[in-house]
Motif scaffolding. Structure first.
Motif, mmCIF file in Angstrom:
data_model
loop_
_atom_site.group_PDB
_atom_site.id
_atom_site.type_symbol
_atom_site.label_atom_id
_atom_site.label_comp_id
_atom_site.label_asym_id
_atom_site.label_seq_id
_atom_site.Cartn_x
_atom_site.Cartn_y
_atom_site.Cartn_z
ATOM 1 N N HIS A 89 0.867 -1.189 0.000
ATOM 2 C CA HIS A 89 0.000 0.000 0.000
ATOM 3 C C HIS A 89 0.893 1.225 0.000
ATOM 4 O O HIS A 89 1.876 1.294 0.742
ATOM 5 C CB HIS A 89 -0.889 -0.016 1.247
ATOM 6 N N HIS A 91 1.082 4.647 1.051
ATOM 7 C CA HIS A 91 0.315 5.410 2.037
ATOM 8 C C HIS A 91 0.318 6.903 1.732
ATOM 9 O O HIS A 91 1.380 7.538 1.673
ATOM 10 C CB HIS A 91 0.868 5.148 3.437
ATOM 11 N N TRP A 129 4.924 6.966 2.337
ATOM 12 C CA TRP A 129 5.631 5.720 2.637
ATOM 13 C C TRP A 129 4.844 4.539 2.119
ATOM 14 O O TRP A 129 3.708 4.705 1.663
ATOM 15 C CB TRP A 129 5.965 5.608 4.120
ATOM 16 N N HIS A 131 3.966 0.220 2.724
ATOM 17 C CA HIS A 131 3.959 -0.887 3.680
ATOM 18 C C HIS A 131 2.947 -1.913 3.212
ATOM 19 O O HIS A 131 2.113 -1.605 2.366
ATOM 20 C CB HIS A 131 3.650 -0.351 5.093
ATOM 21 N N HIS A 133 -0.383 -4.285 3.097
ATOM 22 C CA HIS A 133 -1.764 -4.102 3.544
ATOM 23 C C HIS A 133 -2.478 -5.439 3.565
ATOM 24 O O HIS A 133 -3.601 -5.596 3.087
ATOM 25 C CB HIS A 133 -2.504 -3.091 2.685
ATOM 26 N N HIS A 395 -7.246 6.650 9.337
ATOM 27 C CA HIS A 395 -6.611 6.886 8.033
ATOM 28 C C HIS A 395 -7.584 6.597 6.903
ATOM 29 O O HIS A 395 -8.213 5.548 6.871
ATOM 30 C CB HIS A 395 -5.369 5.989 7.907
ATOM 31 N N HIS A 397 -7.864 6.136 2.812
ATOM 32 C CA HIS A 397 -7.058 5.875 1.619
ATOM 33 C C HIS A 397 -7.476 6.787 0.456
ATOM 34 O O HIS A 397 -8.648 7.157 0.332
ATOM 35 C CB HIS A 397 -7.258 4.429 1.155
ATOM 36 N N HIS A 439 -9.648 3.295 8.198
ATOM 37 C CA HIS A 439 -9.348 2.390 9.317
ATOM 38 C C HIS A 439 -8.423 3.037 10.321
ATOM 39 O O HIS A 439 -7.800 4.063 10.056
ATOM 40 C CB HIS A 439 -8.727 1.089 8.796
ATOM 41 N N HIS A 441 -5.023 3.292 12.100
ATOM 42 C CA HIS A 441 -3.650 2.926 11.739
ATOM 43 C C HIS A 441 -2.841 2.474 12.950
ATOM 44 O O HIS A 441 -1.631 2.297 12.861
ATOM 45 C CB HIS A 441 -2.945 4.062 11.002
HETATM 46 CU CU1 C2O Z 1 -0.855 3.084 5.869
HETATM 47 CU CU2 C2O Z 1 -4.536 1.450 5.181
HETATM 48 O O1 C2O Z 1 -2.658 2.211 5.474
#
Ligand code: C2O
Ligand code: CU
Length: 460
Positions: A89, A91, A129, A131, A133, A395, A397, A439, A441
């Motif tokens: 993902h 971000h 960044w 990461h 998911h 957070h 998206h 969601h 984070h």
């Molecule tokens: Cu940093 Cu749903 O993500």
């Protein structure tokens, strides 16, 4: 002036820094660069401890920063060399939905041995960044994360540009990651808080500096659950961006609360005397710790620069508060929090047995239906009511939103820390079609059900 003691060690471990070995991935022969998700070893703990077994992008903690100019394409082939599925993902990037990496929502997870080509344009300059998911709590806690830096078309005035990615590790006495990802204590309280912090994978991040040098510091909180409070000494800094987006008005930096996934860009002028040390610090209940240590030798200029100019704006769409669609989000569950309306004690106990602890609008885990469907281009106002006893780093998206405040809007952000038992309202323009997650984070909370999604349609 009060004296503060800066502890150069974070918690359990003794001082001393070792550079992690860097391995680069190059694009050759027209093939897209690869990002290997793989097992690796990293010297996270100070000398005297062994290396930690981690999961890493291309073998390093953090993954090597991807740097592009605003408007350029990012093309990376994720190759999964782990024993379990994963995704990436990106971000904070306002991206094509198909590239968002949200497992089961925007793509199927990438199985071991398989690969997935991520290809998108980076529309905004700023600090972002990437990461996983999928099984996000465990995969991030084991080390999968890297910076994505999108440079402005005209670089702002600074002597250097440093990325500081903060990771929070829960290590055992042998410096190995504790595999207690189902820990109900973490899931129902403030999340999985570690006992060892690294910056750029190092137990102690040190960069020699000069007096009156101006450093752009891009701080990324990649901790799974820990909220950081940043402070400093020996430097004079200004906040120029939050969550990748330039702030309209440059503000002097004293303290900044950085929830998991949030970023801040600082312009930091080194003011400490030659021979002394400047610090970017983390202010904790039990002390003040150095995140970055700047021993000062020599002088870059005879005086420090003026207040920096605001960064080039990214051109976010204007929110239409009056014409906005409205929706609301009630957060419940966790220890000492409200139970969702109509839920019985025994139902709650059953959910907890399955590791579920948090509820968004009465549901725990990804619902089949979105919390709301809106038309593309529509402005959306969302009331958020946190009926829990903990703060949550919410957070969204694919969009940046603003807090709606009495006198106007807050800064554009992709993650907002909503305090325990607090209410707030956010607003954004839903200009990006697709299915977007919303969601917590704090990844232990997300794992315990604190996630939902919304759908932006294709036509108004
Ligand atoms: Cu940093 Cu749903 O993500
Ligand atoms: Cu949370």
């Amino acid at each position: 002036m009060s004296m503060i003691t800066i502890d150069r060690r974070y918690f359990l471990l003794a001082a001393g820094a070792l550079a992690a070995s860097a391995r680069m991935s190059f694009a050759t022969g027209g093939m897209p660069a690869e990002i290997l998700a793989e097992r690796a070893k990293a010297q996270l703990a100070p000398a005297g401890y062994g290396a930690t077994e981690v999961w890493a992008y291309n073998g390093t903690i953090p993954g090597e920063a991807i740097r592009v100019r605003r408007g350029e394409r990012v093309t990376r082939n994720l190759v999964n060399r782990l024993d379990e599925a994963t995704t990436i993902h990106w971000h904070g990037i306002r991206i094509d939905n198909a590239m968002d990496g949200a497992a089961h929502l925007t793509q199927e997870p990438v199985q071991p041995g398989e690969s997935f080509l991520y290809d998108f344009v980076a529309p905004d300059a700023g600090t972002f960044w990437f990461h996983p998911h999928h099984e996000t709590l465990e995969q991030v806690a084991r080390g999968l994360a890297g910076p994505l830096i999108v440079e402005e078309r005209h670089a702002p005035d600074a002597d250097d540009d440093l990325v500081l990615m903060v990771n929070d590790w829960r290590l055992d006495a042998d410096a190995q990651v504790v595999a207690d990802f189902n820990n109900m204590m973490d899931r129902t309280h403030a999340g999985r808080i570690g006992n060892h912090i690294t910056v750029n994978g190092l137990a102690e991040f040190v960069r020699p500096a000069k007096r009156n040098e101006r450093l752009r510091l891009r701080v990324i909180n990649a901790a799974t659950d820990r909220v950081l409070t940043l402070g400093s000494t020996g430097l004079n800094a200004y906040i120029v961006a939050l969550d990748g987006m330039p702030v309209d008005e440059v503000r002097p930096f004293e303290r900044v609360v950085l929830a998991p996934a949030q970023r801040v860009d600082l312009m930091a002028d080194i003011t400490a005397d030659i021979g002394s040390t400047a610090f970017l610090t983390s202010v904790e209940r039990n002390g003040t710790f150095s995140l970055a240590t700047f021993p000062v030798a020599g002088e870059a200029a005879s005086s420090s620069r003026d207040t920096p100019n605001p960064l080039e704006p990214n051109g976010l769409p204007e929110i239409d508060l009056e014409g906005a669609a409205t929706t609301s989000m009630v957060m419940a569950g966790g220890m000492m929090g409200a139970m969702p309306e109509g839920m019985h004690q025994h139902e709650m106990r059953d959910m907890m047995r399955n590791g579920q602890a948090w509820f968004l609008n009465g549901e725990s885990g990804m619902p089949d239906e979105p919390m709301v469907r809106v038309a593309r281009g529509e402005s959306v106002r969302m009331m958020i009511d946190n009926q829990t006893a903990f703060a949550h780093a919410m957070h969204l998206h694919g969009h940046h939103f603003r807090e709606v405040m009495p006198g106007g809007f807050g800064p554009a952000r992709d993650t907002i820390l909503v305090d325990a038992r607090a209410q707030t309202e956010i607003a954004f323009v839903a200009d990006n079609p697709g299915k977007w997650m919303f969601h917590c984070h704090m990844l232990a909370h997300q794992a315990a059900g604190m996630m939902t999604w919304l759908e932006v349609g294709h036509q108004a």
